[in-house]
Every structure is written in C-alpha cells, then in structure tokens.
Design a protein around this motif. Structure first.
Motif, PDB file in Angstrom:
ATOM      1  N   TYR A   1       0.705  -1.081   0.053  1.00  0.00           N
ATOM      2  CA  TYR A   1       0.029   0.013   0.154  1.00  0.00           C
ATOM      3  C   TYR A   1       0.790   1.109  -0.086  1.00  0.00           C
ATOM      4  N   GLY A   2       0.141   2.366  -0.574  1.00  0.00           N
ATOM      5  CA  GLY A   2       0.942   3.707  -0.564  1.00  0.00           C
ATOM      6  C   GLY A   2      -0.027   4.687  -0.538  1.00  0.00           C
ATOM      7  N   PRO A   3       0.252   5.937  -0.245  1.00  0.00           N
ATOM      8  CA  PRO A   3      -0.695   6.900  -0.312  1.00  0.00           C
ATOM      9  C   PRO A   3      -1.626   6.903  -1.546  1.00  0.00           C
ATOM     10  N   SER A   4      -2.883   7.216  -1.076  1.00  0.00           N
ATOM     11  CA  SER A   4      -3.981   7.230  -2.580  1.00  0.00           C
ATOM     12  C   SER A   4      -3.539   8.319  -3.518  1.00  0.00           C
ATOM     13  N   SER A   5      -2.901   9.087  -3.092  1.00  0.00           N
ATOM     14  CA  SER A   5      -2.707  10.211  -4.092  1.00  0.00           C
ATOM     15  C   SER A   5      -1.723   9.872  -5.089  1.00  0.00           C
ATOM     16  N   ARG A   6      -0.976   8.701  -4.764  1.00  0.00           N
ATOM     17  CA  ARG A   6      -0.230   8.221  -5.883  1.00  0.00           C
ATOM     18  C   ARG A   6      -0.524   6.761  -6.297  1.00  0.00           C
ATOM     19  N   MET A   7      -1.280   5.805  -5.459  1.00  0.00           N
ATOM     20  CA  MET A   7      -1.573   4.707  -5.983  1.00  0.00           C
ATOM     21  C   MET A   7      -3.043   4.638  -7.042  1.00  0.00           C
ATOM     22  N   GLU A   8      -3.719   5.506  -6.543  1.00  0.00           N
ATOM     23  CA  GLU A   8      -4.770   5.739  -7.641  1.00  0.00           C
ATOM     24  C   GLU A   8      -4.740   5.967  -9.134  1.00  0.00           C
TER      25      GLU A   8
ATOM     26  N   GLY B   1       8.467   1.958  -0.667  1.00  0.00           N
ATOM     27  CA  GLY B   1       9.176   2.707  -1.879  1.00  0.00           C
ATOM     28  C   GLY B   1       9.513   4.020  -1.449  1.00  0.00           C
ATOM     29  N   ILE B   2       8.594   4.623  -0.811  1.00  0.00           N
ATOM     30  CA  ILE B   2       8.639   6.072  -0.538  1.00  0.00           C
ATOM     31  C   ILE B   2       9.911   5.970   0.795  1.00  0.00           C
TER      32      ILE B   2
ATOM     33  N   GLY C   1      18.109   0.782  -2.192  1.00  0.00           N
ATOM     34  CA  GLY C   1      17.587   1.013  -0.811  1.00  0.00           C
ATOM     35  C   GLY C   1      16.302   0.091  -0.435  1.00  0.00           C
ATOM     36  N   ILE C   2      15.447  -0.121  -1.325  1.00  0.00           N
ATOM     37  CA  ILE C   2      14.184  -0.727  -1.054  1.00  0.00           C
ATOM     38  C   ILE C   2      14.805  -2.180  -0.869  1.00  0.00           C
ATOM     39  N   ALA C   3      15.631  -2.952  -1.536  1.00  0.00           N
ATOM     40  CA  ALA C   3      16.319  -4.224  -1.207  1.00  0.00           C
ATOM     41  C   ALA C   3      16.781  -4.188  -0.017  1.00  0.00           C
ATOM     42  N   LEU C   4      17.424  -3.193   0.540  1.00  0.00           N
ATOM     43  CA  LEU C   4      17.951  -3.129   1.804  1.00  0.00           C
ATOM     44  C   LEU C   4      16.944  -3.236   2.742  1.00  0.00           C
TER      45      LEU C   4
END
Length: 707
Positions: free
Chosen positions: A536-543, A579-580, A599-602
């Motif tokens: 999940y992420g902020p709706s402003s990005r995901m939608e 991701g953020i 960084g995400i992989a870390l």
C-alpha cells in the motif's frame, strides 16, 4: 511469564543435581513429552516443567539447571538457590537430589546443602554400575542411615528405578532431614534469629545463605541486600571467609560419611575413555577431530535440512496459490496470500535446521564428547571474552544464526552467553550466500590466481571477514559489558557412551516447540507489517497509477500483458510506503554507491537477507526469470545510472554491498530470537544499531577505496 499453580491437587517437585549426573534423563523418563517451557522470575534462564498424574493428583516436576553447589557463580546455577529458597515464587513441596555414584563427595556437597534447607526430599543414587566398574564399593544401606532420607538406586540410561521413583512420589515418602551442619558455629545466634524473623524463614541455614548472597548484587532486592550487609557489619562478620569455612567443614562431614559408606578406593580409570581422550584432548589432534566433527555436523545440518525446507517452502507456496485461486480477489485474500501464509512459512521453514542442530548437540552431549570440546576450546575463546561453550553456537551460526543463538543457552556465564548471542549473527550464514554469489558474479572476474579461482577466493574472504568481525566484536564487548561476574570453566569429562535416542528426540521436539511458539509470534507480526508497507501507499499516488495501469492493459495484446504488469508492479513498489522509505533513505545510502532501488532491497531484506535477490529482480523488472541466477546476473550487469550511463553494479558498488551484508543485521528472525533469548528488546535494538552502523561505515570505506 508462566506461573506454577499450587493447590491441594497440585504438588511441585524440584529435581536437582550436578551437571552430567543424569538429572534430565530421569526427568524426561518421568514426564515423557508432557513438558512445557517457561522462565524463572527475574532471570532469562528457561525452566522445564513436566507433568505427572496419579488419580486426581497432579505433580509438576521442575528440572533445575545443573549446579555444583548452592553458591553458584552464574545465572542458570543461581536459579537453584532462588527456587529452593522461594525467591520470586513458591518453594517446591519436595526435592529429588540426584547423586553421582562415581563422584559422591562432590555430589553430596550440593546434597547436604539441600538437606539443611529443611525441604522434604529424597536422594537418587545414579550410575552405581559405573562406580563398581571403577572399583568403588558403596554400602548403600549404611549411606542411607547416615543421610537419614529415602535413597533409591537408579540407572537413568537403562530406565532402572523409575517405578520406585514414581512410588516415592505418589505415596509421598519424602522426609525432612535433620541439619547436617550447625551454622550456629559460624554466625551469632542473634544474627541468625534476626534474619529468620525478618524474612519468615524455615531454617537457620536459609538465613546463612541470604547473608552470603548479600555479596551478589543481582540475587536479592537492593533494600534487602543493604540490610543484610549492615547486619553483617554490626556483628563484625566476614562473609567471604565465612563461605570458605562453611565449605571446608561441610566437606569434612561428607568425608566422615563416606569413610563408613565406601569400602574400597577407586581404581585408576582405564579402557576406551582414556584411549579416546588421548586423541580428543590432544593439543593438536584434538582440534583436528573437533574441526572435522563440526564440519560434519554443519554439512549435515545444511544438507539434510535443505530437502524438508524445500518441501516446506514449496508446500506453503502451493497452499498460497491454492488459496489465491479459491478465494475471491480482495484485500483479505491478498493479506492471506502475501502476508499471513508467507509469515507462517517463514517460521516453520526454520524448524528442520533447529531440530537437526539441537539433535546433533544432544547426540554429542550424550556421548560425552561435547564436554571435551568445551574443555578444549576454553583457552582459545577466553581472550576474546567468549566461553569454551561459545564455539558450538558460533559454528552453528555459519548455517543459520537462529539455531546458533539458541545453542548459546548452555553457556553458564551470563556475560559470555550475552556476548555470544550478540556476535553470532556476524558469522556468515547460508542466507548471505545467494547475495554473495550474485554480487561476486557481477564484480569479480572468473580468473585463476595461483591456481585458485578468484571468485572462490572472494567468497572465502567474505567468510573470513565474518569470522574476524565476530572475534573483534566479542573482544570489544568484553570491555563494554559490565556484568561483574567472573567466569570459571568447571567441566565434567564423563565416559563415552552410546546416545539415548529418545532423549535426543525429546530435545529436538522441545527446542523446535519453543522457537515456533515464542520467536514465531514476533516473526509473524513483522511479516504482516512488511507486507502492508510493500502493498500500500498514499492514495494520491496509488489511484492515478492504477488508472494508468488499466488504461495500458486495455491497449496491449494478451502476450504483452505480463510485461506491462511487471512494469507497473515495479512502479507500484516505488510508490508504496516502503518505496517512499527507499526514496527517503537514498541520500544516506548514496555515498555507499546505492540508489533508491537498492535501498528498497536493503529494507525488504530485513525480513531475510536472501530476499535481496528476489527484491532486486522485481525492482529491475526481471519478472518470471527471477529464479534463474544467470539471468539475474546478466540483466543486473546491463543496468545503468540515468544521466551518466555508469553501471549500477560496478565493482565498487558490488564490493560495498557485500561488505554491508557481511556486517548488517538484515534478519528479523534473528532479532526475534535474540529477544526471545534475552527477554528484552534492549539487546536486539542495540545489536541492530551497532551492526548496521559498522556495516554502513565499512561499506562506505569499501566504496571509496574501489570507486
């Protein structure tokens, strides 16, 4: 914390004895698998409680840690004092004291101390056949008369005497003995009376012990300790000299008892034990045998666990796919398929390694070899702040830190046990291997140097780096941790024997059960949190992203849908909460040569180090070929940095990543087990912060050197 309930229908019986005297064998035979693990109040040491029933009466048998006396120098031995004196919980209703027929003088030091506590008790004389083999003829009836409490002959290995023990328990034939030692000859009676009255004690010997334990700051509450010390000063009593005098007098009484109970001196030991010890304890061959044995154990744990672990992994994957096909699409299905089921699988998959490791340790201990290993390694480990018993957890950590940390329970010194727990994750575990293989393949040419493949040499260097970090970390912690206690190695060298397979099986079952029920709860919870952050992420990005995905899918053919889905999966991950977080930490990790994708992989590989490979495969849109190691390497080799065209995984970044993973605490399962073993979040948090800091600066230096 577990609390033993006591009522008219429940009685508690403590079982106590020296290490390697057969105490746990008798406990296991009396209780079978009807056991549970808890913790003693105020300490981190486990207690094993077994249930025994007779009609409406229930008996709780408590298997106390092995100890040589009631004046111990380590936390697990200190438990005996706490339980038998009722510090933190109710005193047991009776005590079974196991005597070693081969070492009666030493066993009776503890046994007579228990007698002076005034608790109903009985003696179990174990290994009488071995005493006879060594030329010791024990006059059992005379010994019974001198001790004045029930005495049962047992052979724990052959299950002899178990019926008599059950009859003793069921018919309540325990008896309260007369004191062996008059402590009034060492302390003023007014002082003893004051302590007895203040704490409501049953015997003067309890008062004697409380006064002596006022010298140890971690046994008694601070107000009690200070009050007892003031009383000792008031009566001008030197408590340290008092303990020595009491022990000397107690041994004098014990020798007088044995003079009338043993009619023949022991013969010089001979036979297979001495012959094997000439090799096992040899200053050269002994270490060679030990290394060969540990290599065999390590290889067996690694190889034998691989098949059941693959079955478990595949079974949970198939179950997840079945649930996904069976249930309608939605948040709850995603939670089950991507969070709950993998979370449970992440717990269960470690069971084969844990069960096998503790099975091998139980096997080696039961044969008598493990005591030789501890004796052999103590001199090498001591300068680094470790214990002889630390060697088994550290080597086990090369397979997996989790069973290695759990194996540290056998270390008696609390400080050395804690150091071992904190540094074991620096041993290069099997989870680091996929990371090393991928990165070495990307950054180290496949050439030979002096007949040795450069990539193989690089892998060896990574393992040596882990060993060096472990020893140096232990050396530093030796001065950082101020636990106060001195460490002494008191180690029995029992004869070599064939193991008892039932005891090995019970150990494998109980250790696996503890891991699943205790550490599993923490692992499961964190797995779900990680899933939520990545899904999940902020709706402003995901939608808007979802609308764009649907529009793109409507414009492509069926054979192109998978590529589109992979591309949008990578973008969805970029805009998820995790991701953020990757974008947020990018400025901090850029000096190491990493971008936000690494960084995400870390972050995601915190669940398990090997997740790094799968994460970068997803992020770089490798898609269905993620299991193909060569394909991953080839595609990662083609990745370039936007704007500069420089390879992302060049030698500097690859070496920096390997060093980072060699030092960093990238395993939530390990942190969960450290919490389980230390009973505090302080140590796993400290461990994670220190290891991550060391990893960061080591990776920074590595990147700067090779860039």
């Amino acid at each position: 914390m577990e609390k033993i309930t006591t009522s008219e229908s429940v009685k508690t019986i403590a079982i106590i004895g020296n290490p390697n005297v057969g105490k746990s064998s008798i406990f296991n035979q009396l209780t079978g698998l009807n056991q549970k693990i808890g913790n003693y109040p105020g300490v981190t040491v486990d207690k094993t409680i077994g249930s025994l029933k007779h009609g409406d009466q229930t008996y709780h048998l408590i298997d106390l840690p092995g100890t040589y006396s009631l004046y111990p120098k380590s936390e697990d031995e200190e438990v005996a004092h706490r339980v038998l004196n009722g510090l933190g919980e109710r005193r047991p209703d009776a005590v079974l004291v196991i005597l070693d027929a081969v070492n009666l003088e030493r066993s009776l030091l503890l046994g007579t101390q228990v007698m002076d506590l005034g608790i109903p008790m009985a003696f179990l004389l174990n290994m009488k056949d071995l005493a006879e083999e060594k030329g010791l003829e024990i006059k059992v009836f005379e010994l019974y008369k001198r001790l004045g409490v029930p005495l049962i002959l047992t052979d724990a290995r052959k299950k002899e005497g178990m019926g008599a023990i059950r009859e003793l328990i069921f018919l309540d034939k325990f008896s309260s003995p007369d004191p062996v030692l008059d402590v009034g000859q060492f302390l003023p009676k007014d002082l003893l009376a004051a302590v007895v009255e203040r704490y409501g004690l049953a015997t003067p010997y309890q008062a004697f012990q409380l006064l002596l334990f006022s010298l140890k700051g971690n046994v008694l509450a601070e107000p009690d300790r200070l009050w007892l010390q003031r009383q000792a000063e008031l009566y001008a009593v030197d408590l340290e000299k008092l303990q020595v005098a009491e022990t000397v007098e107690r041994y004098r009484i014990i020798r007088s008892i044995l003079d009338e109970s043993i009619v023949q001196e022991a013969k010089k030991p001979k036979g297979i034990t001495l012959a094997l010890d000439r090799i096992m304890l040899h200053p050269v061959f002994g270490y060679a045998v030990f290394l060969a044995t540990m290599l065999l154990v390590f290889q067996a744990v690694f190889a034998w666990a691989e098949v059941p672990m693959d079955w478990i992994d595949g079974g949970f994957a198939a179950f997840s796919a079945w649930i996904n096909a069976l249930m309608p699409r939605g948040v709850f299905t995603d939670l089950l398929v991507e969070g709950v089921i993998p979370g449970i699988g992440g717990i269960v998959i470690f069971i084969p390694q844990i069960a096998l490791l503790f099975g091998f340790l139980a096997f080696l201990e039961d044969t008598g070899y493990l005591s030789r290993v501890v004796f052999l390694m103590d001199r090498i480990m001591k300068p680094f702040g470790l214990h002889g018993k630390s060697v088994v957890p550290l080597i086990s950590g090369m397979a997996c830190a989790i069973p290695g940390i759990m194996a540290a329970r056998n270390i008696s010194s609390n400080k050395e046990r804690l150091i071992t727990i904190l540094v074991t994750p620096w041993m290069s575990c099997s989870a680091r291997l996929p990371v090393y293989i991928i990165l070495i393949g990307l950054t180290v040419p496949s050439e030979s140097f002096l007949g040795v493949n450069a990539q193989a040499l690089a892998l060896l260097v990574m393992y040596l780096l882990g060993i060096s970090a472990t020893l140096m970390g232990a050396f530093a912690l030796k001065f950082v941790l101020k636990k106060g206690e001195k460490s002494y190695l008191i180690c029995d060298l029992p004869i070599y024997r064939m193991p008892r397979w039932k005891a090995v099986g019970v150990t494998m079952f109980s250790k696996s059960k503890v891991f699943v029920l205790e550490a599993g709860k923490v692992i499961f919870s964190i797995s779900i949190v990680l899933w939520v952050l990545a899904s999940y992420g902020p709706s402003s990005r995901m939608e808007p992203l979802e609308e764009e995905r649907e529009a793109a899918l409507a414009l492509v053919q069926d054979e192109e849908r998978e590529a589109v889905e992979d591309a949008f999966a990578a973008r969805k991950l970029e805009n998820s909460y995790i991701g953020i977080m990757g974008k947020a930490i990018e400025p901090a990790i850029r000096p190491l040569g990493y971008d936000w994708k690494i960084g995400i992989a870390l972050i995601t590989s915190f669940a398990a180090r090997e997740v790094f490979v799968a994460t970068i495969a997803t992020i770089y849109s490798i898609g269905a070929d993620a299991e193909d190691e060569l394909t991953i390497r080839e595609k990662l080799a083609q990745e370039t940095r936007p704007g500069t065209g420089e390879k992302v995984f060049n030698q500097a970044t690859g070496f920096s990543l390997m060093v980072f993973y060699a030092f960093a605490m990238q395993c939530m399962s390990t942190l969960a087990v450290v919490y389980r073993e230390t009973k505090s979040w302080k140590w796993p948090i400290f461990q994670a912060l220190v290891m991550t800091s060391v990893a960061y600066f080591a990776a920074l230096v590595t990147y700067q050197i090779f860039s």
